[in-house]
Write an enzyme that holds these catalytic residues in place. Structure first.
Site, PDB file in Angstrom:
ATOM      1  CB  ALA A  22      -0.932   0.074   1.217  1.00 26.16           C
ATOM      2  CB  CYS A  23       4.035   2.150   1.699  1.00 25.59           C
ATOM      3  SG  CYS A  23       4.873   0.657   1.557  1.00 25.59           S
TER       4      CYS A  23
END
Length: 424
Positions: free
Chosen positions: A366-367
């Site tokens: 997600a980052c």
């Protein structure tokens, strides 16, 4: 066992638990009670402050029990990024202080150079990778994972150890592939090597963010000096902690922040009592229910993979299957292949996700969700071909994910892929 209900948002099915998890009801309750009753400063002596201090002490014991340590081994932090940075900062500072003491006493020892050397892997989270590069840009070794097992191999780590090596940091489990690294074996070899070194001890760290709450983690069995704990990966709030094997005594720890002396001066700043309360309750739940959590996630993931294989047949490629490697019980990384989905950009898979009516998932970490059209460097490092890696989806199930959820998600993917193929 407390089974958390399947996380649905407007009839959507969430399968991105490696990115973050919702709060358990008991965790919300613990936070709420702390907000209401333990609003005082933990350093004060009046009732609300004493209540806050008691909650922090209990939470410290709970977190320690979860990772097989003692309460005094736990330092609360804002999250995993801070904990990882604290470890790398400590390793570099300890090297410099040890070398300075050697120069003042007996002179240069063990052929140490001016620069501390850090060893890590090429699949680490950026909070380790970038911190290592920032602290010691010219003397960091990124050990590549095997393209067969997707693991860091023990002998590859040992081969790059130098007289000036001050830290080895290897994640316990990878967030994209789910591969569990041989941290215990690495620690055994390095601890034996440390006994032969007269001065500079190699410190050992693992980022256990993805492993906690999914598989058993025991810091003492691992033989680790530092272990990073990230709450929002195991149904706790966005707060973290660092396990240190005897902070300031057996194992060095040097503060990055300076202030009022909280956390024994290792991490000053008035404690965030409600979030610490939530972390402690989540840790208690993991300790009590881990075998049930792990069993449920493993059976659900296996069912997910069976259904994907049945529906997509030779179009499916699992990027989380590696011979000889243990995989997290909840992680399924896969690519859906085909003429209309292959050979292009990651955005094609993003189109699949955005077109799904029910599935909420990600193409990778997600980052890194803003990485554009580049395939995951993690998958490429593990030997996944570029065209396959460009079509990767990471599905990670949770404690409350059901077989009905799986059926709905697989059908959603089937319909979406069929629609995109027809449009093309």
């Amino acid at each position: 066992m407390n089974v958390f209900p399947s996380c649905t948002l407007c009839n959507r099915i969430y399968m991105d638990y490696n990115a973050t998890t919702p709060l358990e009801p008991e965790v919300i309750q613990a936070i709420t009670e702390a907000l209401k009753d333990a609003w005082g400063n933990p350093s004060s002596s009046y009732i609300a402050g004493a209540k806050a201090k008691a909650i922090i002490n209990q939470s410290r014991e709970n977190v320690a029990r979860m990772v097989g340590g003692a309460a005094e081994d736990i330092i609360f932090t804002s999250g995993g990024t801070e904990a990882n940075n604290l470890v790398l900062h400590t390793a570099v500072e300890h090297f410099r202080r040890t070398r300075r003491a050697a120069e003042q006493g007996e002179g240069h020892q063990n052929g140490c150079t001016d620069l501390p050397h850090i060893i890590t892997s090429n699949v680490e989270h950026d909070s380790v990778k970038l911190a290592a590069e920032q602290l010691q840009r010219d003397d960091v070794t990124f050990v590549p994972v095997s393209k067969v097992t997707a693991r860091v191999e023990v002998e590859d780590v040992i081969a790059v150890v130098r007289p000036n090596t001050c830290l080895i940091s290897i994640m316990l489990a990878n967030n994209e592939t789910g591969v569990i690294m041989p941290v215990q074996e690495i620690c055994q070899r390095i601890n034996s090597l440390n006994k032969q070194r007269e001065r500079l001890r190699i410190l050992l760290h693992t980022d256990a963010a993805q492993a906690l709450g999914k598989v058993r983690v025991d810091a003492c069995e691992l033989g680790i000096d530092y272990l990073t704990i990230v709450g929002h990966k195991f149904y706790a709030p966005r707060i973290g902690a660092l396990y240190v094997n005897g902070p300031g005594t057996r194992t060095p720890l040097y503060a990055m922040l300076f202030g009022g002396g909280q956390e024994r001066n290792f991490r000053p700043g008035t404690e965030n009592t409600p979030m610490i309360a939530g972390l402690g309750k989540a840790a208690e739940l993991v300790t009590s229910n881990l075998s049930d959590y792990e069993s449920h996630m493993r059976s659900t993931k296996l069912y997910l993979e069976e259904r994907l294989q049945a529906i997509f047949k030779d179009k499916i490629h699992f990027n989380s299957h590696y011979p000889g490697s243990d995989i997290l019980p909840n992680t399924c990384n896969m690519s859906i292949l085909g003429p209309t989905l292959q050979g292009g950009a990651v955005c094609k898979l993003q189109r699949v996700l955005s077109s799904c009516r029910r599935l909420l998932a990600s193409v990778g970490a997600a980052c890194h969700s803003g990485s554009g059209n580049r395939p995951s460097h993690i998958l490429l490092s593990c030997g996944v071909p570029t065209q396959v890696a460009a079509n990767a989806l990471r599905l990670s199930v949770g404690r409350g994910t059901t077989k009905e959820d799986v059926d709905a998600v697989v059908e959603d993917l089937r319909e979406t892929v069929q629609l995109l193929e027809e449009m093309n």
